[in-house]
Design a protein around this motif. Structure first.
Motif, PDB file in Angstrom:
ATOM      1  N   GLY A   1       0.844  -1.186   0.000  1.00  0.00           N
ATOM      2  CA  GLY A   1       0.000   0.000   0.000  1.00  0.00           C
ATOM      3  C   GLY A   1       0.872   1.227   0.000  1.00  0.00           C
ATOM      4  N   PRO A   2       0.414   2.327   0.613  1.00  0.00           N
ATOM      5  CA  PRO A   2       1.252   3.528   0.709  1.00  0.00           C
ATOM      6  C   PRO A   2       2.500   3.249   1.551  1.00  0.00           C
ATOM      7  CG  PRO A   2      -1.052   4.012   1.199  1.00  0.00           C
ATOM      8  CD  PRO A   2      -0.932   2.533   1.168  1.00  0.00           C
ATOM      9  N   ARG A   3       3.509   4.039   1.358  1.00  0.00           N
ATOM     10  CA  ARG A   3       4.767   3.909   2.099  1.00  0.00           C
ATOM     11  C   ARG A   3       4.515   3.862   3.602  1.00  0.00           C
ATOM     12  NH1 ARG A   3       7.814   7.574   4.794  1.00  0.00           N
ATOM     13  NH2 ARG A   3      10.072   7.248   4.896  1.00  0.00           N
ATOM     14  N   VAL A   4       5.123   2.912   4.279  1.00  0.00           N
ATOM     15  CA  VAL A   4       4.964   2.760   5.721  1.00  0.00           C
ATOM     16  C   VAL A   4       5.849   3.781   6.433  1.00  0.00           C
ATOM     17  CG1 VAL A   4       5.198   1.199   7.687  1.00  0.00           C
ATOM     18  CG2 VAL A   4       4.463   0.313   5.471  1.00  0.00           C
ATOM     19  N   GLY A   5       5.262   4.494   7.393  1.00  0.00           N
ATOM     20  CA  GLY A   5       6.028   5.485   8.134  1.00  0.00           C
ATOM     21  C   GLY A   5       6.506   4.991   9.474  1.00  0.00           C
ATOM     22  N   VAL A   6       5.627   4.255  10.201  1.00  0.00           N
ATOM     23  CA  VAL A   6       5.947   3.810  11.560  1.00  0.00           C
ATOM     24  C   VAL A   6       5.383   2.412  11.765  1.00  0.00           C
ATOM     25  CG1 VAL A   6       5.565   4.217  14.031  1.00  0.00           C
ATOM     26  CG2 VAL A   6       5.970   6.155  12.506  1.00  0.00           C
ATOM     27  N   VAL A   7       6.137   1.570  12.451  1.00  0.00           N
ATOM     28  CA  VAL A   7       5.614   0.318  13.014  1.00  0.00           C
ATOM     29  C   VAL A   7       5.950   0.347  14.496  1.00  0.00           C
ATOM     30  CG1 VAL A   7       5.715  -1.054  10.908  1.00  0.00           C
ATOM     31  CG2 VAL A   7       7.737  -0.912  12.359  1.00  0.00           C
ATOM     32  N   GLU A   8       4.979   0.008  15.338  1.00  0.00           N
ATOM     33  CA  GLU A   8       5.185   0.138  16.785  1.00  0.00           C
ATOM     34  C   GLU A   8       4.383  -0.916  17.521  1.00  0.00           C
ATOM     35  OE1 GLU A   8       7.348   1.640  19.693  1.00  0.00           O
ATOM     36  OE2 GLU A   8       7.297   2.728  17.789  1.00  0.00           O
ATOM     37  N   TRP A   9       5.029  -1.565  18.514  1.00  0.00           N
ATOM     38  CA  TRP A   9       4.379  -2.592  19.327  1.00  0.00           C
ATOM     39  C   TRP A   9       3.785  -1.985  20.591  1.00  0.00           C
ATOM     40  CZ3 TRP A   9       3.909  -7.437  17.422  1.00  0.00           C
ATOM     41  CH2 TRP A   9       4.774  -7.835  16.408  1.00  0.00           C
ATOM     42  N   ASN A  10       2.788  -2.695  21.156  1.00  0.00           N
ATOM     43  CA  ASN A  10       2.286  -2.303  22.466  1.00  0.00           C
ATOM     44  C   ASN A  10       3.231  -2.832  23.539  1.00  0.00           C
ATOM     45  OD1 ASN A  10       1.676  -5.037  22.336  1.00  0.00           O
ATOM     46  ND2 ASN A  10      -0.339  -4.835  23.263  1.00  0.00           N
ATOM     47  N   ALA A  11       2.915  -2.588  24.807  1.00  0.00           N
ATOM     48  CA  ALA A  11       3.832  -2.896  25.910  1.00  0.00           C
ATOM     49  C   ALA A  11       4.072  -4.384  26.099  1.00  0.00           C
ATOM     50  CB  ALA A  11       3.309  -2.287  27.213  1.00  0.00           C
ATOM     51  N   THR A  12       3.192  -5.221  25.584  1.00  0.00           N
ATOM     52  CA  THR A  12       3.352  -6.665  25.757  1.00  0.00           C
ATOM     53  C   THR A  12       3.753  -7.377  24.459  1.00  0.00           C
ATOM     54  OG1 THR A  12       0.969  -7.004  25.365  1.00  0.00           O
ATOM     55  CG2 THR A  12       1.702  -6.747  27.656  1.00  0.00           C
ATOM     56  N   GLY A  13       3.929  -6.635  23.392  1.00  0.00           N
ATOM     57  CA  GLY A  13       4.323  -7.243  22.135  1.00  0.00           C
ATOM     58  C   GLY A  13       3.252  -8.117  21.519  1.00  0.00           C
ATOM     59  N   THR A  14       1.986  -7.806  21.776  1.00  0.00           N
ATOM     60  CA  THR A  14       0.879  -8.615  21.267  1.00  0.00           C
ATOM     61  C   THR A  14       0.033  -7.873  20.237  1.00  0.00           C
ATOM     62  OG1 THR A  14      -0.467  -7.918  23.156  1.00  0.00           O
ATOM     63  CG2 THR A  14       0.721 -10.003  23.359  1.00  0.00           C
ATOM     64  N   THR A  15       0.253  -6.593  20.065  1.00  0.00           N
ATOM     65  CA  THR A  15      -0.494  -5.792  19.101  1.00  0.00           C
ATOM     66  C   THR A  15       0.476  -4.896  18.361  1.00  0.00           C
ATOM     67  OG1 THR A  15      -2.463  -5.783  20.517  1.00  0.00           O
ATOM     68  CG2 THR A  15      -2.353  -4.128  18.783  1.00  0.00           C
ATOM     69  N   LEU A  16       0.345  -4.837  17.042  1.00  0.00           N
ATOM     70  CA  LEU A  16       1.219  -4.016  16.209  1.00  0.00           C
ATOM     71  C   LEU A  16       0.409  -2.888  15.580  1.00  0.00           C
ATOM     72  CD1 LEU A  16       4.029  -3.635  14.844  1.00  0.00           C
ATOM     73  CD2 LEU A  16       3.121  -4.986  12.932  1.00  0.00           C
ATOM     74  N   THR A  17       0.931  -1.673  15.676  1.00  0.00           N
ATOM     75  CA  THR A  17       0.301  -0.504  15.068  1.00  0.00           C
ATOM     76  C   THR A  17       1.207   0.028  13.966  1.00  0.00           C
ATOM     77  OG1 THR A  17      -0.769   0.069  17.161  1.00  0.00           O
ATOM     78  CG2 THR A  17      -0.641   1.796  15.497  1.00  0.00           C
ATOM     79  N   THR A  18       0.620   0.367  12.828  1.00  0.00           N
ATOM     80  CA  THR A  18       1.392   0.912  11.718  1.00  0.00           C
ATOM     81  C   THR A  18       0.741   2.203  11.231  1.00  0.00           C
ATOM     82  OG1 THR A  18       0.159  -0.189   9.924  1.00  0.00           O
ATOM     83  CG2 THR A  18       1.892  -1.466  11.022  1.00  0.00           C
ATOM     84  N   SER A  19       1.539   3.036  10.578  1.00  0.00           N
ATOM     85  CA  SER A  19       1.007   4.231   9.925  1.00  0.00           C
ATOM     86  C   SER A  19       1.610   4.328   8.535  1.00  0.00           C
ATOM     87  CB  SER A  19       1.320   5.495  10.731  1.00  0.00           C
ATOM     88  OG  SER A  19       2.716   5.757  10.715  1.00  0.00           O
ATOM     89  N   ASP A  20       0.933   5.065   7.643  1.00  0.00           N
ATOM     90  CA  ASP A  20       1.435   5.185   6.270  1.00  0.00           C
ATOM     91  C   ASP A  20       1.320   6.624   5.788  1.00  0.00           C
ATOM     92  OD1 ASP A  20      -1.211   5.663   5.306  1.00  0.00           O
ATOM     93  OD2 ASP A  20      -1.579   3.518   5.150  1.00  0.00           O
ATOM     94  N   ASP A  21       1.762   6.839   4.558  1.00  0.00           N
ATOM     95  CA  ASP A  21       1.810   8.191   4.013  1.00  0.00           C
ATOM     96  C   ASP A  21       0.435   8.775   3.707  1.00  0.00           C
ATOM     97  OD1 ASP A  21       4.503   8.243   4.215  1.00  0.00           O
ATOM     98  OD2 ASP A  21       4.946   8.212   2.065  1.00  0.00           O
ATOM     99  N   GLU A  22      -0.613   7.975   3.760  1.00  0.00           N
ATOM    100  CA  GLU A  22      -1.967   8.494   3.573  1.00  0.00           C
ATOM    101  C   GLU A  22      -2.632   8.844   4.897  1.00  0.00           C
ATOM    102  OE1 GLU A  22      -4.195   5.762   1.198  1.00  0.00           O
ATOM    103  OE2 GLU A  22      -3.166   6.332  -0.663  1.00  0.00           O
ATOM    104  N   GLY A  23      -1.868   8.740   5.997  1.00  0.00           N
ATOM    105  CA  GLY A  23      -2.395   9.112   7.300  1.00  0.00           C
ATOM    106  C   GLY A  23      -3.303   8.076   7.925  1.00  0.00           C
ATOM    107  N   VAL A  24      -3.228   6.825   7.464  1.00  0.00           N
ATOM    108  CA  VAL A  24      -4.059   5.764   8.018  1.00  0.00           C
ATOM    109  C   VAL A  24      -3.255   4.956   9.027  1.00  0.00           C
ATOM    110  CG1 VAL A  24      -5.439   3.713   7.511  1.00  0.00           C
ATOM    111  CG2 VAL A  24      -5.417   5.639   5.904  1.00  0.00           C
ATOM    112  N   ILE A  25      -3.802   4.772  10.207  1.00  0.00           N
ATOM    113  CA  ILE A  25      -3.192   3.956  11.253  1.00  0.00           C
ATOM    114  C   ILE A  25      -3.932   2.628  11.306  1.00  0.00           C
ATOM    115  CG2 ILE A  25      -2.747   3.764  13.731  1.00  0.00           C
ATOM    116  CD1 ILE A  25      -2.657   6.840  13.793  1.00  0.00           C
ATOM    117  N   ARG A  26      -3.188   1.536  11.236  1.00  0.00           N
ATOM    118  CA  ARG A  26      -3.774   0.195  11.266  1.00  0.00           C
ATOM    119  C   ARG A  26      -3.268  -0.562  12.484  1.00  0.00           C
ATOM    120  NH1 ARG A  26      -3.157   1.534   5.896  1.00  0.00           N
ATOM    121  NH2 ARG A  26      -4.977   1.119   4.568  1.00  0.00           N
ATOM    122  N   ILE A  27      -4.142  -1.370  13.047  1.00  0.00           N
ATOM    123  CA  ILE A  27      -3.822  -2.147  14.247  1.00  0.00           C
ATOM    124  C   ILE A  27      -3.990  -3.625  13.926  1.00  0.00           C
ATOM    125  CG2 ILE A  27      -4.363  -2.519  16.688  1.00  0.00           C
ATOM    126  CD1 ILE A  27      -5.625   0.301  16.662  1.00  0.00           C
TER     127      ILE A  27
END
Length: 335
Positions: free
Chosen positions: A285-311
């Motif tokens: 999809g659009p270029r990925v800007g950030v990938v980030e885990w929650n405190a327990t490493g069980t959920t991943l959050t990403t963001s892209d150049d279209e401003g969409v955050i996915r969980i």
């Protein structure tokens, strides 16, 4: 679609990064306007500006809070080729003013813009450490054993190749402009039991490298995906008791991958080196800007150049699925 509230930062230019403190109660933002702003969470889950200051002489690119065992410390890096360490000085009782952030170190030596910075997890064997990577493709680790943080020394200076291999041209799969502005990022292994280990990539390489920094820096393994799209983001998950590691990467072509990496076991005489495999891959999809885990490493959050955050979250069958997504757009007004 999930929708969250917006934070009016008040920056005069592009916001380049945001970082939570260890407890998630404070949020720091940085900008191309050379400033850092600090917000704290109110009881109604809104955010209020606490303080702000001019931190660099050029656009600021990345922030990192230290573990609270080291006090209230914040690292910032910039196009001015420096990393700066900031310490919060609590205002005196009755003064009525906000806490003041004092510079405790300027880490120089980079021959290019410093693109990423991150404090190491606490480890009494090494003291306070901070890693950074700049556009000269050098990973630098500074340490301070001084309680007053007035004395910083360069512990490691490691060149990180910007190519996937000797037979992959540096500009393959990228325009000249993209090749000149490749990605540089790092992420520490969050558990001290594995030693001093960091995942890093540089330039337009599609390959992330896991490097052990104990004594002499040693490359442990390369995370080499199919394809040649340069990486743009990386995040090492907290293990929380797992016997293996999860590392997420994002690429310029929009691909997000989750890697399972395993260190050699003392009980397994046949395994003498680290191993890694892809356990999840999400569509391009659009270029990925950030990938980030929650405190327990069980959920991943990403963001892209279209401003969409996915969980993303794994199912009981250990298949990673999209849990939800949200945007930074204002919700429609109610009639």
């Amino acid at each position: 679609m999930l929708q969250t509230s917006l934070i009016p930062t008040g920056h005069a230019d592009l916001v380049t990064h945001a970082a939570y403190d260890f407890y998630g109660e404070r949020l720091a933002t940085c900008s191309a306007d050379h400033k850092i702003k600090l917000f704290h969470k109110l009881p109604d889950d809104t955010w209020e500006l606490e303080t702000e200051w001019k931190a660099h002489d050029a656009p600021i690119l990345h922030l990192s809070f230290a573990h609270p065992i080291h006090g209230v410390l914040l690292a910032s890096c910039s196009h001015d080729r420096t990393v700066r360490i900031w310490e919060e000085q609590v205002a005196q009782a009755g003064s009525g003013g906000p806490a003041k952030w004092v510079e405790r170190g300027t880490l120089s030596g980079a021959k290019g813009s410093v693109r990423s910075v991150e404090f190491a997890p606490p480890n009494p064997a090494y003291g306070l450490r901070v890693a950074s990577i700049s556009t000269d493709s050098h990973l630098r680790v500074h340490t301070s054993l001084d309680p007053d943080l007035n004395d910083w020394s360069l512990a490691h200076d490691v060149h990180v190749p910007s190519l996937a291999s000797d037979d992959v041209p540096e500009t393959q799969g990228a325009t000249p402009a993209e090749a000149a502005t490749g990605g540089w990022a790092l992420s520490w292994c969050k558990e001290k039991w594995w030693g001093s280990v960091v995942a890093v990539f540089a330039g337009n390489s599609p390959v992330a490298r896991i490097i052990q920094l104990d004594d002499t820096p040693t490359a442990l393994i390369n995370l080499r995906p199919p394809g040649i799209s340069p990486l743009t983001a990386i995040s090492w998950a907290p293990s929380c008791g797992r016997s293996y590691h999860l590392i997420a990467t994002g690429a310029r072509d929009g691909t997000v991958r989750i890697w399972r990496a395993e260190a050699p076991s003392d009980d397994d005489e046949g395994a003498k080196s680290w191993s890694a495999e892809t356990v999840a891959e999400f569509p391009k999809g659009p270029r990925v800007g950030v990938v980030e885990w929650n405190a327990t490493g069980t959920t991943l959050t990403t963001s892209d150049d279209e401003g969409v955050i996915r969980i993303y979250k794994p199912t009981y069958a250990k298949n990673w699925k999209l849990l939800g997504k949200m945007t930074a757009e204002e919700p429609p007004a109610e009639e």
